[in-house]
Design an enzyme around this catalytic site. Structure first.
Site, PDB file in Angstrom:
ATOM      1  N   THR A 180       1.634 -16.300  -0.910  1.00  0.00           N
ATOM      2  CA  THR A 180       1.309 -16.501  -2.324  1.00  0.00           C
ATOM      3  C   THR A 180       1.038 -17.968  -2.643  1.00  0.00           C
ATOM      4  O   THR A 180       1.534 -18.873  -1.943  1.00  0.00           O
ATOM      5  CB  THR A 180       2.487 -15.996  -3.191  1.00  0.00           C
ATOM      6  OG1 THR A 180       2.351 -16.490  -4.521  1.00  0.00           O
ATOM      7  CG2 THR A 180       3.820 -16.490  -2.669  1.00  0.00           C
ATOM      8  N   TYR A 213      11.118 -16.055  -5.851  1.00  0.00           N
ATOM      9  CA  TYR A 213      10.010 -15.329  -5.204  1.00  0.00           C
ATOM     10  C   TYR A 213       9.213 -16.279  -4.314  1.00  0.00           C
ATOM     11  O   TYR A 213       8.894 -15.960  -3.161  1.00  0.00           O
ATOM     12  CB  TYR A 213       9.111 -14.712  -6.285  1.00  0.00           C
ATOM     13  CG  TYR A 213       7.796 -14.169  -5.783  1.00  0.00           C
ATOM     14  CD1 TYR A 213       7.726 -12.961  -5.091  1.00  0.00           C
ATOM     15  CD2 TYR A 213       6.589 -14.866  -6.003  1.00  0.00           C
ATOM     16  CE1 TYR A 213       6.514 -12.462  -4.639  1.00  0.00           C
ATOM     17  CE2 TYR A 213       5.372 -14.366  -5.558  1.00  0.00           C
ATOM     18  CZ  TYR A 213       5.340 -13.164  -4.870  1.00  0.00           C
ATOM     19  OH  TYR A 213       4.140 -12.668  -4.413  1.00  0.00           O
TER      20      TYR A 213
HETATM   21  N1  LIG Z   1      -1.654  -8.926  -6.396  1.00  0.00           N
HETATM   22  C1  LIG Z   1      -1.591 -10.230  -6.441  1.00  0.00           C
HETATM   23  O1  LIG Z   1      -2.090 -10.843  -7.382  1.00  0.00           O
HETATM   24  C2  LIG Z   1      -0.942 -10.993  -5.323  1.00  0.00           C
HETATM   25  C3  LIG Z   1      -1.010 -12.386  -5.329  1.00  0.00           C
HETATM   26  C4  LIG Z   1      -0.405 -13.101  -4.297  1.00  0.00           C
HETATM   27  C5  LIG Z   1       0.232 -12.419  -3.276  1.00  0.00           C
HETATM   28  N2  LIG Z   1       0.318 -11.056  -3.304  1.00  0.00           N
HETATM   29  C6  LIG Z   1       1.010 -10.389  -2.210  1.00  0.00           C
HETATM   30  O2  LIG Z   1       0.202  -9.342  -1.730  1.00  0.00           O
HETATM   31  C7  LIG Z   1       1.021  -8.259  -1.314  1.00  0.00           C
HETATM   32  C8  LIG Z   1       0.554  -6.985  -1.970  1.00  0.00           C
HETATM   33  O3  LIG Z   1       0.611  -7.154  -3.377  1.00  0.00           O
HETATM   34  P1  LIG Z   1       0.152  -5.996  -4.374  1.00  0.00           P
HETATM   35  O4  LIG Z   1      -0.455  -6.651  -5.541  1.00  0.00           O
HETATM   36  O5  LIG Z   1      -0.592  -4.954  -3.627  1.00  0.00           O
HETATM   37  O6  LIG Z   1       1.566  -5.458  -4.833  1.00  0.00           O
HETATM   38  P2  LIG Z   1       2.015  -3.956  -5.099  1.00  0.00           P
HETATM   39  O7  LIG Z   1       3.315  -4.050  -5.829  1.00  0.00           O
HETATM   40  O8  LIG Z   1       0.930  -3.172  -5.718  1.00  0.00           O
HETATM   41  O9  LIG Z   1       2.282  -3.415  -3.628  1.00  0.00           O
HETATM   42  C9  LIG Z   1       3.457  -3.680  -2.909  1.00  0.00           C
HETATM   43  C10 LIG Z   1       3.899  -2.375  -2.282  1.00  0.00           C
HETATM   44  O10 LIG Z   1       5.077  -2.640  -1.516  1.00  0.00           O
HETATM   45  C11 LIG Z   1       5.987  -1.571  -1.728  1.00  0.00           C
HETATM   46  N3  LIG Z   1       7.325  -2.104  -1.477  1.00  0.00           N
HETATM   47  C12 LIG Z   1       8.072  -2.907  -2.284  1.00  0.00           C
HETATM   48  N4  LIG Z   1       9.258  -3.169  -1.719  1.00  0.00           N
HETATM   49  C13 LIG Z   1       9.261  -2.510  -0.532  1.00  0.00           C
HETATM   50  C14 LIG Z   1      10.220  -2.392   0.497  1.00  0.00           C
HETATM   51  N5  LIG Z   1      11.412  -2.981   0.399  1.00  0.00           N
HETATM   52  N6  LIG Z   1       9.919  -1.651   1.576  1.00  0.00           N
HETATM   53  C15 LIG Z   1       8.715  -1.011   1.668  1.00  0.00           C
HETATM   54  N7  LIG Z   1       7.788  -1.084   0.711  1.00  0.00           N
HETATM   55  C16 LIG Z   1       8.051  -1.833  -0.383  1.00  0.00           C
HETATM   56  C17 LIG Z   1       5.769  -1.125  -3.167  1.00  0.00           C
HETATM   57  O11 LIG Z   1       6.190   0.206  -3.405  1.00  0.00           O
HETATM   58  C18 LIG Z   1       4.257  -1.307  -3.314  1.00  0.00           C
HETATM   59  O12 LIG Z   1       3.573  -0.109  -3.018  1.00  0.00           O
HETATM   60  C19 LIG Z   1       2.429  -8.662  -1.651  1.00  0.00           C
HETATM   61  O13 LIG Z   1       3.041  -9.149  -0.481  1.00  0.00           O
HETATM   62  C20 LIG Z   1       2.290  -9.757  -2.652  1.00  0.00           C
HETATM   63  O14 LIG Z   1       3.370 -10.662  -2.612  1.00  0.00           O
HETATM   64  C21 LIG Z   1      -0.263 -10.341  -4.295  1.00  0.00           C
END
Ligand SMILES: NC(=O)c1ccc[n+]([C@@H]2O[C@H](COP(=O)([O-])OP(=O)(O)OC[C@H]3O[C@@H](n4cnc5c(N)ncnc54)[C@H](O)[C@@H]3O)[C@@H](O)[C@H]2O)c1
Length: 539
Positions: free
Chosen positions: A444, A487
């Site tokens: 991130t 985070y």
């Molecule tokens: N979307 C953004 O803007 C953004 C920005 C920077 C980084 N990220 C990173 O990208 C990745 C995906 O983000 P996203 O937007 O798809 O988020 P999201 O919340 O839509 O997806 C995350 C998924 O992980 C699952 N999850 C959560 N805890 C878990 C656990 N303990 N064990 C197994 N599964 C678990 C959730 O059920 C969810 O389906 C993440 O690592 C996030 O930190 C996202």
């Protein structure tokens, strides 16, 4: 439920103590939300004799009864009346228990139809068998109280415990206690406490046989069951719930509404991690998967969840290994899976479905791509499961995360466990492989802090980087790290572990440090994915 194939009546079990008015309200709300029609709760004879005890029950009973069918379970000897000064001691005069019941029925009897007589007599913390080695006092006490309760127009439940119930029920029959009993309560916690388990049907059949042999027509209820998610295996809680709801019992009381904090429990209980995680909600108040399904679609939704809770360990279509996508049901994971499957690549979505709504993504992927998609409902904190999934994959995209800065501020430990420790679990699994598969990690922009050193300029109504390179290409990888928020720290730690495992152990790995993204299949909330949230709200 003798002779019928209907489901048992479903209730919850919660022990409510004087002073917990606010918790009572939360439990009642949750009971309604999950469609439970009954509540089994303890009535402590000891608390009744304590300061404020009578006032507490005078409030509690009518409050509960106007919302649900209440099953009061009468237990705990007042220390002043016990052979020993302990709540688990037999009383010196067993008849006093019936006298207490009599007073209670007179005052509050309009609020309940059944009474349960004692709880877990075979647990030494509930009944001190060393002071009653042949169960003589117990039989006199419970038999007398049951007889009297029936005379007062109440139906009676014998409070039982443990997997050896049939033998104990036989003793109660031989001692003629059962002639005053309308239902026998049995307990069982398969998968959590019971190490030997041959199923509810067999367990109930043994008790029913004993009852038949003694001419008793007592119903059989499961008065205490549940599943502790202390290993974060919430799909197993759903399986345990489905199993017990298929049991040939008249009623089922599921323990519990809420997880407990170690501080709320007595020492012996707090020492056992399993005791803390029986709830439908986690200690931070968030809903576990079982609760979400019950709230959204009732018992039917839980029944129908078998498709995503029944991972069978297959290794993809034919001999082609799947790409493992942790967090594969989430926003980024779902889009990635769709892209890979569209190119004929099988995927394994490893996701605990903790983000509300993402089960719709998993269902959509399965419907769109058939057997190219496997779903494993599991947690990255469950190292053995994650290791096994990694072993069977051809590459890993590690996206599963606790994604909200806000939640990391209220629950930094669970944020750390999921983001940092979960990533380390994966890296260790990969390091253990003879030929580690490549891993892509989504970090991130929070690892760069507030970027105070990046000069900005106003361009119309928006700010943009002053430096043309930064404007065109984004923040350089040479930007110093400055982890921001719990985070930021947990993701930053994971980011650095990935890079270090690449350097130290030669794992093929890539880290993306992403900023705020918006797109289809995103379940944005104020906490995370707020661009999506605002756009959806304003449309
Ligand atoms: N979307 C953004 O803007 C953004 C920005 C920077 C980084 N990220 C990173 O990208 C990745 C995906 O983000 P996203 O937007 O798809 O988020 P999201 O919340 O839509 O997806 C995350 C998924 O992980 C699952 N999850 C959560 N805890 C878990 C656990 N303990 N064990 C197994 N599964 C678990 C959730 O059920 C969810 O389906 C993440 O690592 C996030 O930190 C996202």
């Amino acid at each position: 439920m003798t002779g019928s194939s209907a489901r048992p009546m479903f209730g919850l079990l919660e022990w409510l103590r004087p002073g917990e008015e606010e918790r009572v309200e939360r439990v009642l709300e949750d009971l309604k939300a999950v469609g439970a029609t009954g509540l089994r709760t303890g009535i402590s004879w000891a608390d009744w004799h304590d300061v404020g005890g009578q006032e507490w029950y005078a409030w509690l009973l009518p409050r509960l009864a106007c919302e649900v069918n209440v099953l009061p379970c009468f237990h705990y000897t007042p220390p002043t009346l016990g052979i020993a000064p302990q709540i688990w001691s037999p009383p010196r005069d067993p008849k006093q228990y019936a006298d207490f019941l009599d007073v209670f029925i007179t005052r509050f009897g309009e609020h309940f139809e059944w009474v349960e007589l004692w709880n877990k007599p075979k647990n030494p913390l509930e009944w001190d068998i060393t002071l009653d080695p042949n169960w003589l006092i117990f039989c006199k006490m419970v038999g007398g109280a049951a007889h009297w309760a029936q005379k007062r127009g109440k139906k009676t439940v014998l409070g039982a415990s443990g997997p050896m119930d049939a033998q104990w029920v036989r003793l109660m029959c031989d001692r003629r206690v059962l002639q005053y009993i309308d239902a026998v309560g049995i307990h069982g916690f398969p998968g959590t406490f019971e190490f030997w388990w041959d199923g509810w049907t067999a367990k109930i059949a043994r008790v029913r046989n004993v009852l038949l042999q003694h001419g008793s027509k007592a119903e059989i209820w499961i008065t205490e069951t549940g599943y502790s998610t202390w290993r974060h295996d919430e799909q197993a809680q759903i399986a345990a719930f489905n199993n017990v709801m298929a049991a040939p019992a008249d009623r089922v009381y599921w323990y519990a509404a809420h997880d407990r904090e170690p501080a709320e429990t007595i020492d012996a209980v707090a020492a056992d991690e399993r005791e803390l995680h029986f709830g439908l909600r986690r200690a931070d108040g968030s809903e576990k998967l079982l609760m979400r399904l019950l709230r959204q679609g009732g018992l039917e939704a839980v029944d129908n969840s078998a498709w995503f809770t029944g991972f069978n360990g297959r290794s993809g279509r034919g001999c082609q290994k799947p790409v493992l996508i942790t967090g594969g049901a989430g926003f980024v994971g779902c889009n990635l899976a769709h892209r890979l499957c569209s190119e004929g690549q099988p995927v394994l979505l490893y996701d605990n479905l903790s983000r509300a709504g993402v089960e719709e993504n998993a269902a959509w992927l399965c419907a769109t791509h058939g057997d190219l998609v496997q779903v494993q409902v599991a947690d990255v904190r469950d190292a053995p499961s994650l290791g096994q999934a990694a072993q069977h994959s051809s590459a890993v995209f590690h996206l599963a995360a606790q994604v909200a800065v806000t939640s990391s501020l209220t629950g930094p430990i669970s944020d750390f466990e999921i983001n940092a420790r979960g990533t380390l679990n994966l890296l260790e699994a990969l390091r253990g492989m003879s030929s580690p598969v490549p891993v892509v990690f989504t970090s991130t922009n929070k690892v760069y802090g507030s970027l105070d050193d990046v000069a900005l300029r106003l361009n119309g109504e928006r700010y943009e980087p002053d430096d043309a390179n930064t404007r065109d290409l984004g923040i350089s990888e040479n930007q110093p790290l400055d982890f921001y928020s719990p985070y930021g720290c947990s993701k930053g730690a994971a980011d650095q572990y990935i890079l270090d495992y690449a350097r130290t152990f030669g794992l093929p790995a890539v880290v993306f440090r992403m900023s705020c993204i918006y797109g289809p299949h995103q379940f944005g909330t104020e906490d995370q994915g707020w661009v999506a949230h605002f756009l959806i709200q304003s449309m």
